[in-house]
Scaffold this motif. Sequence first.
Motif, PDB file in Angstrom:
ATOM      1  N   THR B   5       0.838  -1.199   0.000  1.00 49.09           N
ATOM      2  CA  THR B   5       0.000   0.000   0.000  1.00 49.09           C
ATOM      3  C   THR B   5       0.871   1.246   0.000  1.00 49.09           C
ATOM      4  O   THR B   5       2.002   1.231   0.519  1.00 49.09           O
ATOM      5  CB  THR B   5      -0.923   0.027   1.229  1.00 49.09           C
ATOM      6  OG1 THR B   5      -0.121  -0.037   2.417  1.00 49.09           O
ATOM      7  CG2 THR B   5      -1.878  -1.147   1.216  1.00 49.09           C
ATOM      8  N   GLN B   6       0.337   2.300  -0.555  1.00 51.42           N
ATOM      9  CA  GLN B   6       1.057   3.575  -0.592  1.00 51.42           C
ATOM     10  C   GLN B   6       0.096   4.707  -0.227  1.00 51.42           C
ATOM     11  O   GLN B   6      -1.050   4.733  -0.681  1.00 51.42           O
ATOM     12  CB  GLN B   6       1.655   3.847  -1.975  1.00 51.42           C
ATOM     13  CG  GLN B   6       2.783   2.915  -2.336  1.00 51.42           C
ATOM     14  CD  GLN B   6       3.447   3.283  -3.637  1.00 51.42           C
ATOM     15  OE1 GLN B   6       3.504   2.488  -4.563  1.00 51.42           O
ATOM     16  NE2 GLN B   6       3.965   4.505  -3.722  1.00 51.42           N
ATOM     17  N   MET B   7       0.617   5.642   0.564  1.00 48.30           N
ATOM     18  CA  MET B   7      -0.165   6.810   0.946  1.00 48.30           C
ATOM     19  C   MET B   7       0.721   8.042   0.891  1.00 48.30           C
ATOM     20  O   MET B   7       1.900   7.976   1.286  1.00 48.30           O
ATOM     21  CB  MET B   7      -0.712   6.641   2.363  1.00 48.30           C
ATOM     22  CG  MET B   7      -1.760   5.566   2.493  1.00 48.30           C
ATOM     23  SD  MET B   7      -3.277   6.006   1.631  1.00 48.30           S
ATOM     24  CE  MET B   7      -3.882   7.299   2.706  1.00 48.30           C
ATOM     25  N   PRO B   8       0.184   9.179   0.430  1.00 45.18           N
ATOM     26  CA  PRO B   8      -1.103   9.302  -0.246  1.00 45.18           C
ATOM     27  C   PRO B   8      -1.006   8.816  -1.693  1.00 45.18           C
ATOM     28  O   PRO B   8       0.079   8.497  -2.160  1.00 45.18           O
ATOM     29  CB  PRO B   8      -1.352  10.812  -0.192  1.00 45.18           C
ATOM     30  CG  PRO B   8       0.028  11.404  -0.260  1.00 45.18           C
ATOM     31  CD  PRO B   8       0.924  10.448   0.486  1.00 45.18           C
ATOM     32  N   ARG B   9      -2.105   8.764  -2.393  1.00 43.49           N
ATOM     33  CA  ARG B   9      -2.076   8.393  -3.800  1.00 43.49           C
ATOM     34  C   ARG B   9      -1.768   9.595  -4.685  1.00 43.49           C
ATOM     35  O   ARG B   9      -1.166   9.462  -5.738  1.00 43.49           O
ATOM     36  CB  ARG B   9      -3.419   7.791  -4.214  1.00 43.49           C
ATOM     37  CG  ARG B   9      -3.733   6.454  -3.562  1.00 43.49           C
ATOM     38  CD  ARG B   9      -2.788   5.343  -4.052  1.00 43.49           C
ATOM     39  NE  ARG B   9      -2.621   5.321  -5.485  1.00 43.49           N
ATOM     40  CZ  ARG B   9      -3.455   4.739  -6.321  1.00 43.49           C
ATOM     41  NH1 ARG B   9      -4.536   4.112  -5.858  1.00 43.49           N
ATOM     42  NH2 ARG B   9      -3.216   4.747  -7.620  1.00 43.49           N
ATOM     43  N   CYS B  23       4.883   3.816   2.632  1.00 47.33           N
ATOM     44  CA  CYS B  23       4.658   2.528   1.984  1.00 47.33           C
ATOM     45  C   CYS B  23       4.545   1.450   3.054  1.00 47.33           C
ATOM     46  O   CYS B  23       5.334   1.433   4.015  1.00 47.33           O
ATOM     47  CB  CYS B  23       5.811   2.206   1.050  1.00 47.33           C
ATOM     48  SG  CYS B  23       5.730   0.567   0.305  1.00 47.33           S
ATOM     49  N   THR B 108       2.292   6.750  -6.003  1.00 49.66           N
ATOM     50  CA  THR B 108       1.909   8.085  -5.525  1.00 49.66           C
ATOM     51  C   THR B 108       2.294   9.088  -6.598  1.00 49.66           C
ATOM     52  O   THR B 108       3.454   9.151  -6.998  1.00 49.66           O
ATOM     53  CB  THR B 108       2.628   8.457  -4.215  1.00 49.66           C
ATOM     54  OG1 THR B 108       2.195   7.596  -3.165  1.00 49.66           O
ATOM     55  CG2 THR B 108       2.341   9.907  -3.838  1.00 49.66           C
TER      56      THR B 108
END
Lengths: 115, 113
Positions: B5-9, B23, B108
């Motif tokens: 997962t990654q933030m933010p997109r 990440c 991102t």
Amino acid sequence: AQSVTQPDARVTVSEGASLQLRCKYSYFGTPYLFWYVQYPRQGLQLLLKYYPGDPVVQGVNGFEAEFSKSNSSFHLRKASVHWSDWAVYFCAVSIPGTGSNRLTFGKGTKFSLIP
Amino acid sequence: DMKVTQMPRYLIKRMGENVLLECGQDMSHETMYWYRQDPGLGLQLIYISYDVDSNSEGDIPKGYRVSRKKREHFSLILDSAKTNQTSVYFCASSPRTVSYEQYFGPGTRLTVL
């Protein structure tokens, strides 16, 4: 150092036609080779991988690739393409035994279908 | 389901601001990576992390730093972002076995104005 060349920046065919995407690598030994696919606005997904053995490897969704040591190539093929195959395809190489798990990527081939 | 997962997109920053990209992975993979992707250039490796607090420069580390304090989490930091750092950033992870496969996050998209 190893390198990967994808000589075709863009390939366009009709739906149902066959597809070949080319990949050439530069390395004196036998590397590990990969094809990844990137759909719009997404990350990369593994299509198939080659480790020393059978030179033809099968992947998901009807894709296959053939390793050729004499040509330093790892071309990707599909017998009949579909609209869902519209994506960017990346070839990548990794050198075994280095312990780093590093991948070197080609610049990608953008595959599209003739409307 | 194995996942990165990654933030933010999506992120928009002004030049000179600090940027933090996060990440995460739920596969207990030892090795994690940060790449950037620019049109016509493919993926370029910024940093590799072999485990907690064990990080190495990739091919284009200048202007970036990383932090890995937990195996499942890997951060990319841009101190005083520059306009030429506008790009799509991908995180990936892989197990430290012979598979050499990497699993990628969704990316991102960073814009530095």
